[in-house]
Design an enzyme around this catalytic site. Structure first.
Site, mmCIF file in Angstrom:
data_model
loop_
_atom_site.group_PDB
_atom_site.id
_atom_site.type_symbol
_atom_site.label_atom_id
_atom_site.label_comp_id
_atom_site.label_asym_id
_atom_site.label_seq_id
_atom_site.Cartn_x
_atom_site.Cartn_y
_atom_site.Cartn_z
ATOM 1 N N HIS A 391 1.047 -1.205 -0.216
ATOM 2 C CA HIS A 391 -0.087 0.078 0.095
ATOM 3 C C HIS A 391 0.864 1.190 0.145
ATOM 4 O O HIS A 391 1.909 1.438 1.019
ATOM 5 C CB HIS A 391 -0.925 -0.161 1.285
ATOM 6 C CG HIS A 391 -2.004 1.263 1.234
ATOM 7 N ND1 HIS A 391 -1.934 2.170 2.328
ATOM 8 C CD2 HIS A 391 -2.723 1.672 0.263
ATOM 9 C CE1 HIS A 391 -2.865 2.995 1.887
ATOM 10 N NE2 HIS A 391 -3.272 2.773 0.880
ATOM 11 N N HIS A 471 -5.887 4.528 -6.325
ATOM 12 C CA HIS A 471 -7.268 4.969 -5.643
ATOM 13 C C HIS A 471 -6.750 6.551 -5.991
ATOM 14 O O HIS A 471 -5.773 6.995 -6.117
ATOM 15 C CB HIS A 471 -7.353 4.654 -4.619
ATOM 16 C CG HIS A 471 -8.000 3.428 -4.020
ATOM 17 N ND1 HIS A 471 -9.004 3.445 -3.513
ATOM 18 C CD2 HIS A 471 -7.901 2.108 -4.699
ATOM 19 C CE1 HIS A 471 -9.623 2.186 -3.493
ATOM 20 N NE2 HIS A 471 -8.866 1.233 -4.206
ATOM 21 N N GLU A 496 -16.404 2.429 0.702
ATOM 22 C CA GLU A 496 -15.933 3.581 1.955
ATOM 23 C C GLU A 496 -16.688 4.539 2.302
ATOM 24 O O GLU A 496 -17.010 5.096 3.561
ATOM 25 C CB GLU A 496 -14.485 3.813 1.524
ATOM 26 C CG GLU A 496 -14.429 4.866 0.457
ATOM 27 C CD GLU A 496 -12.975 5.274 0.162
ATOM 28 O OE1 GLU A 496 -12.135 4.471 0.549
ATOM 29 O OE2 GLU A 496 -12.612 6.217 -0.615
HETATM 30 C C1 NOJ Z 1 -8.743 6.457 0.023
HETATM 31 C C2 NOJ Z 1 -8.843 5.323 -0.638
HETATM 32 O O1 NOJ Z 1 -9.643 4.924 -1.134
HETATM 33 C C3 NOJ Z 1 -8.958 4.141 0.667
HETATM 34 O O2 NOJ Z 1 -9.090 2.750 0.166
HETATM 35 C C4 NOJ Z 1 -7.811 4.252 1.481
HETATM 36 O O3 NOJ Z 1 -7.991 3.294 2.703
HETATM 37 C C5 NOJ Z 1 -7.482 5.582 2.147
HETATM 38 N N1 NOJ Z 1 -7.576 6.480 0.857
HETATM 39 C C6 NOJ Z 1 -5.832 5.745 2.706
HETATM 40 O O4 NOJ Z 1 -5.074 5.529 1.783
HETATM 41 CA CA CA Z 2 -10.965 6.986 -2.335
#
Ligand code: NOJ
Ligand code: CA
Length: 692
Positions: A391, A471, A496
């Site tokens: 990540h 993302h 989310e």
């Molecule tokens: C936004 C992303 O869409 C999400 O998946 C991620 O957990 C957070 N940023 C932190 O990187």
């Molecule tokens: Ca996002």
């Protein structure tokens, strides 16, 4: 030069001929007495005409089966340091050529893709003055078209400082549009507006429309490389003008001739589902340049992720830190036990403390927090046959990230990890890029500089056999054909949004996505939530059956089982579908669908003879009678059905699911009953041959 081109002259006869016959005639006499050149798609469905107005302004129009779909629309550019490329043009064209081939995807929503089109090269040359030239190349498919500008090498047009692209799309009839606004602070993360076409403002692409007589259109782009993203500004009625994302100077794009722009694409189809089945955007991209990418395997994954979005754990260090060694080992065990290929771990690396979004200066992409024993985790994951998904949240700071790309991907390669999730959380206009002076500059997420940044990431990642899921990304334009390590991305409101303390995604959201954002390419939507109460006042606004159906209706070669592990442990019944569903497909078909209302998609697993069905609806209940003719004839199947219980409802009774099995064949018809905000997911397992 001129001898190569066919000169403009013709013929009332031409327009009297059936459309299918015209492509041939254009080869001999490409322009009509109206001065226009024209060509048609291989099956004669789509016809394009290009001409110039009295002032020499180039225009194109598109018709389908003889009916005007895109009325005459301008072509051209404003330059910041030279006269505009917009009038004083003469038009000529090469004879159209026919192409027909089939190519194989290394992974995808279908294995083989047919690529049958007519190519039509139109030459535009200024009649006097600077005598600059540009070609417009059309590729005409029976389900849409693409066109792009090509600038040849020439004396009076060396560097193009493009202030604006003047390309227009004048939608000829009224209808409905599904769109998200462009240039707003939260980038692509907006709910879709459904308005008359005549009420669209400045929209992002894909912009999907349904004309009042039922025809479906979607405007987007393909092969967006070293150029800025195109948005669409409605001028009046159905007339849209390209609006390029700004660059670092008053030029949105700076390029040296010779070069080609991205393709401007228009998908056109009777059924909404045909837009989803179309391969126009992928076909307009160049073939795979990476060669063998079998090191990336489509997979499902779990992660240390949802617990942060629910605020049970934190990305930053401290007592709530989620990315601890212990928590990661637990996730590796779970993944190994239940057949998941990957574990995403967010917040593992130094840099999350303090304000990280929109800045990102403190991130290390190699150094873990002290409570994350990366060597031990890597060894344990390897022993269990599970990969950690890297990540790399950058806070939008591409400049800072680029300095560490090689080291970060080399570390992943050393551990045998083949996919990374990147992130660019910064408000629109607040990304950081490397400018021509080598310094950091603020930029838009879809600026030319960010296009370059993402290309550097993709190419560097490929060197280390890493595949990228971005993302807050750059928009998808089908580049996964050329760079198959560009596996998925976000670029819309994901699950989310339903975790946070604000209104979440409403029941129509996922159905909107299928016919808009997903036309561009795969999305890491992160479905599979069973814990329906979240920090959002709406919680998760679907039924459980719909959460399962999303694995089929939203395509991605990596799919997350996004919920907390304990919610899966507590609900083994519905969890079984998430374990069983495939992620790499031989075939995809849309059985039914209306934009924003409902859709049913079936896909055949690429690695077995199983089929999967996903059906989802908005807040309205639906009943479909679906013949199972997609199944192999002469075969019996066990249909493992996950359906909404009769009293299921996205607001009041989300967990009400019926799980049952039936034996079926291709001769059967299934009634699919979807609750309000509901869905249905089915796995079809071949049992054996039927008796003949
Ligand atoms: C936004 C992303 O869409 C999400 O998946 C991620 O957990 C957070 N940023 C932190 O990187
Ligand atoms: Ca996002």
């Amino acid at each position: 030069m001129l001898t190569r081109r066919s000169l403009v002259s013709t013929t009332a006869l031409l327009s009297a001929l059936p459309v299918a016959a015209r492509a041939q005639d254009v080869a001999q006499a490409p322009a009509g007495s109206d001065g226009k050149v024209r060509a048609s798609s291989p099956g004669g469905v789509i016809t394009v005409e290009v001409g110039v107005t009295g002032e020499g302004r180039p225009e194109y129009s598109v018709s389908r089966l003889g009916r005007l779909v895109i009325a005459p629309s301008r072509l051209g550019f404003l330059l910041t340091d030279a006269a505009k490329l917009e009038r004083n043009f003469a038009v000529a064209a090469d004879a159209p050529t026919q192409h027909d081939d089939t190519w194989e995807q290394p992974w995808g929503e279908r294995r083989f893709i047919g690529n049958r089109y007519t190519e039509f090269r139109v030459h535009l040359a200024e009649k006097w003055g600077l005598e600059r030239r540009m070609d417009v190349v059309f590729r005409l498919y029976d389900d849409g078209l693409g066109f792009r500008y090509e600038f040849p090498d020439q004396p009076n047009l060396k560097t193009l400082n493009i202030g604006a692209e003047l390309t227009e799309f004048t939608v000829a009839s009224p209808g409905t549009a599904w769109w998200i606004p462009a240039f707003e602070w939260n980038r692509e993360e907006y709910l879709y507006n459904r308005t008359p076409i005549s009420a669209v403002g400045v929209a992002q692409t894909p912009l999907t429309m349904k004309l009042d007589d039922g025809l479906h259109l979607s405007i987007h782009e393909a092969a967006l490389v070293d150029y800025s993203g195109m948005n669409l500004r409605r001028a009046e009625g159905g007339r849209f003008t390209a609006m390029l994302t700004p660059g670092l100077t008053n030029a949105a794009v700076v390029r040296e001739a010779p070069f080609t722009t991205p393709w401007r694409t228009i998908q056109i189809a009777d059924r909404a589902g045909d837009l989803v089945e179309s391969s126009v955007i992928l076909n307009l991209n160049e073939p795979n340049t990476l060669g063998d990418v079998s090191w990336f395997k489509p997979m499902k994954y779990v992660g240390i992720w949802w617990e942060m979005h629910l605020d049970l754990k934190s990305w930053n260090s401290g007592p709530k830190h989620g990315a601890t060694t212990e928590n990661t080992l637990k996730h590796i065990d779970f993944a190994a036990e239940h057949g998941f290929g990957g574990v995403l771990v967010e917040g593992w690396n130094v840099g999350w403390d303090g304000e990280w979004f929109g800045t990102g200066w403190n991130y290390s992409f190699t150094q873990p927090y002290p409570d994350y024993d990366i060597e031990r985790i890597a060894a344990y994951a390897r022993s269990k046959g599970v990969e950690i998904i890297g990540h790399h949240e950058t806070g939008g700071n591409g400049f800072h990230y680029e300095k560490q790309l090689d080291a970060a991907f080399a570390q992943m390669q050393r551990f045998g990890w083949h996919s990374v999730k990147t992130g660019y959380v910064a408000d629109a206009g607040g990304a950081r890029v490397t400018g021509p002076d080598g310094q950091a500059h603020l930029a838009w997420h879809e600026s030319q500089e960010m296009a370059r940044h993402h290309m550097r990431v993709i190419e560097t990642a490929a060197k280390y056999q890493v595949a990228v899921n971005a993302h807050e990304p750059f928009k998808d334009t089908g580049l996964r054909r050329t760079y198959p390590n560009m596996i998925s991305r976000e670029g819309a409101r994901g699950t989310e949004f339903s975790a946070w303390g604000q209104p979440g995604n409403p029941p129509e959201h996922e159905v909107n996505l299928v016919f808009t954002r997903l036309l561009a390419g795969p999305m890491d939507y992160t479905p599979g939530i069973f814990g329906m109460t979240t920090r959002s006042p709406d919680g998760i606004a679907t039924t459980w059956a719909k959460q399962l159906a999303l694995y089929v209706t939203i395509y991605s070669p990596i799919q997350m089982a996004a919920d907390l592990l304990e919610n899966y442990e507590r609900n083994p019944g519905p969890f079984q579908f998430i374990k069983d569903v495939a992620v790499d497909w031989a075939e995809t078909r849309v059985l039914n669908g209306e934009v924003g209302d409902y859709v049913t998609i079936v896909r055949k697993d690429r690695h077995s003879d199983e089929w999967f069905l996903g059906a989802i609806t908005d807040e309205s209940p639906r009943v479909f009678s679906e013949p199972l003719t997609f199944l192999d004839a002469g075969r019996r199947y066990r249909a493992e059905i996950y359906r909404d219980a009769p009293d299921a409802h996205w607001k009041t009774n989300r967990e009400a699911i019926v799980i049952e099995q039936r034996e079926v064949t291709a001769a059967d018809t299934l009634d699919l009953r979807l609750a309000p905000g509901g869905g249905q997911a089915i796995r079809f397992v071949p049992l054996g041959r039927t008796r003949r």
